[in-house]
Design a protein around this motif. Structure first.
Motif, short mmCIF file in Angstrom:
data_model
loop_
_atom_site.label_atom_id
_atom_site.label_comp_id
_atom_site.label_asym_id
_atom_site.label_seq_id
_atom_site.Cartn_x
_atom_site.Cartn_y
_atom_site.Cartn_z
N ASP A 230 0.85 -1.18 0.00
CA ASP A 230 0.00 0.00 0.00
C ASP A 230 0.90 1.24 0.00
OD1 ASP A 230 0.92 0.36 2.60
OD2 ASP A 230 -1.03 0.03 3.55
N LYS A 234 3.15 -1.09 3.35
CA LYS A 234 2.74 -2.23 4.16
C LYS A 234 2.03 -3.26 3.28
CE LYS A 234 2.28 0.51 8.38
NZ LYS A 234 1.38 1.01 9.45
N ASP A 235 2.05 -4.50 3.75
CA ASP A 235 1.50 -5.61 2.97
C ASP A 235 0.00 -5.74 3.22
OD1 ASP A 235 1.18 -7.85 1.42
OD2 ASP A 235 1.91 -9.24 2.95
N ARG A 236 -0.77 -4.76 2.74
CA ARG A 236 -2.22 -4.80 2.92
C ARG A 236 -2.92 -4.23 1.69
NH1 ARG A 236 -2.46 -0.25 7.81
NH2 ARG A 236 -1.52 1.41 6.58
N TYR A 239 -6.79 -5.70 0.45
CA TYR A 239 -8.03 -5.20 1.02
C TYR A 239 -7.94 -3.74 1.46
CZ TYR A 239 -9.35 -10.11 1.08
OH TYR A 239 -9.65 -11.40 0.70
N GLY A 240 -6.81 -3.08 1.22
CA GLY A 240 -6.61 -1.73 1.72
C GLY A 240 -7.03 -0.62 0.81
#
Length: 272
Positions: A230, A234-236, A239-240
């Motif tokens: 994102d 960060k590894d999201r 769904y981010g």
């Protein structure tokens, strides 16, 4: 069914369903367009394509869940979840622009395991399996090794809605355009990600994305040797609702520019 068999079944399914979408694309009439909201069109082709995919995926893994663009989400009873966008690039589709794709991914116990982006107009099937690499029509693909943003082509997408962060987005696009070799807006996030994986673009970024837009493409980029995060690295991204994908070499340079125009996360998520 093991993953090798499942992979073959899904490739066959995508070719069959893709033939239907291509047939309809070549005959589509504007009188058939419907709208879910402002600038958010859909067609009977989206709905029928999704129904065909869901029906077969239910047969392949009974009890699996679904996260779909057009239909209702279904809870999984076995840890397997299909993430489906029947036509990513619907605006292109309805205007006769042959740049649209079917995106299909399988998440098992929260981990993206299989991903496919099929572009029917030119018979391009991008596929990835976790730990086994990424492919275009069964030929291995890899991200580029360009490390200079000034020599990189970057893709993006524009927001349709009148959101409070639109100005920040336009400013970010302007700065990246000035820093990069070129910027492209082609109208399909799934294909943008596939093109990063195939080394056609060095990077891609976009706000306000959904899981069905990006699930398969995220796995493709990872398996092709690239990086996906994102805007806060960060590894999201799945769904981010915000995503940066790259060859890994220019990732930091893209993020540095985006951070200057960072959209508050509560705006991205649509929360108060």
């Amino acid at each position: 069914m093991n993953l090798d068999q499942l992979d073959n079944e899904l490739k066959s399914l995508l070719k069959q369903v893709g033939a239907y979408t291509k047939y309809e694309f070549e005959r589509f009439s504007h009188s058939k367009i419907e709208y879910k909201g402002l600038n958010d069109p859909f067609t009977y082709v989206d709905v029928t394509t999704e129904q065909k995919l869901v029906a077969r995926c239910k047969e392949l893994i009974p009890g699996s869940g679904f996260i779909n663009e057009e239909g209702d989400n279904v809870e999984s009873t076995n840890g397997a979840v299909w993430i489906i966008d029947p036509i990513d690039g619907t605006t292109n589709f309805i205007h006769g622009i042959p740049h649209y794709a079917i995106s299909l991914a399988l998440e098992i116990e929260g981990e993206l395991t299989l991903g496919y982006v099929y572009e029917p107009a030119h018979d391009q099937l991008f596929s990835a399996r976790k730990g086994h690499g990424a492919f275009l029509n069964d030929r291995p693909i890899h991200v580029t090794d360009h490390s200079d943003l000034s020599k990189a082509v970057i893709a993006t997408g524009f927001p349709y809605e009148d959101l409070p962060w639109r100005g920040a987005y336009v400013s970010a696009v302007s700065d990246i355009q000035a820093a990069a070799h070129g910027i492209r807006r082609m109208g399909s996030a799934a294909l943008d990600l596939a093109f990063v994986a195939a080394g056609r673009y060095e990077g891609f970024f976009e706000y306000n994305l959904n899981p069905w837009d990006v699930a398969a493409g995220i796995l493709l980029v990872h398996e092709a040797g690239g990086k996906v995060t994102d805007f806060q690295e960060k590894d999201r991204a799945l769904y981010g609702k915000q995503l940066v994908a790259s060859n890994g070499q220019v990732h930091g340079q893209i993020l540095d520019i985006l951070r200057k125009h960072r959209v508050p996360e509560h705006d991205i998520q649509g929360n108060p």
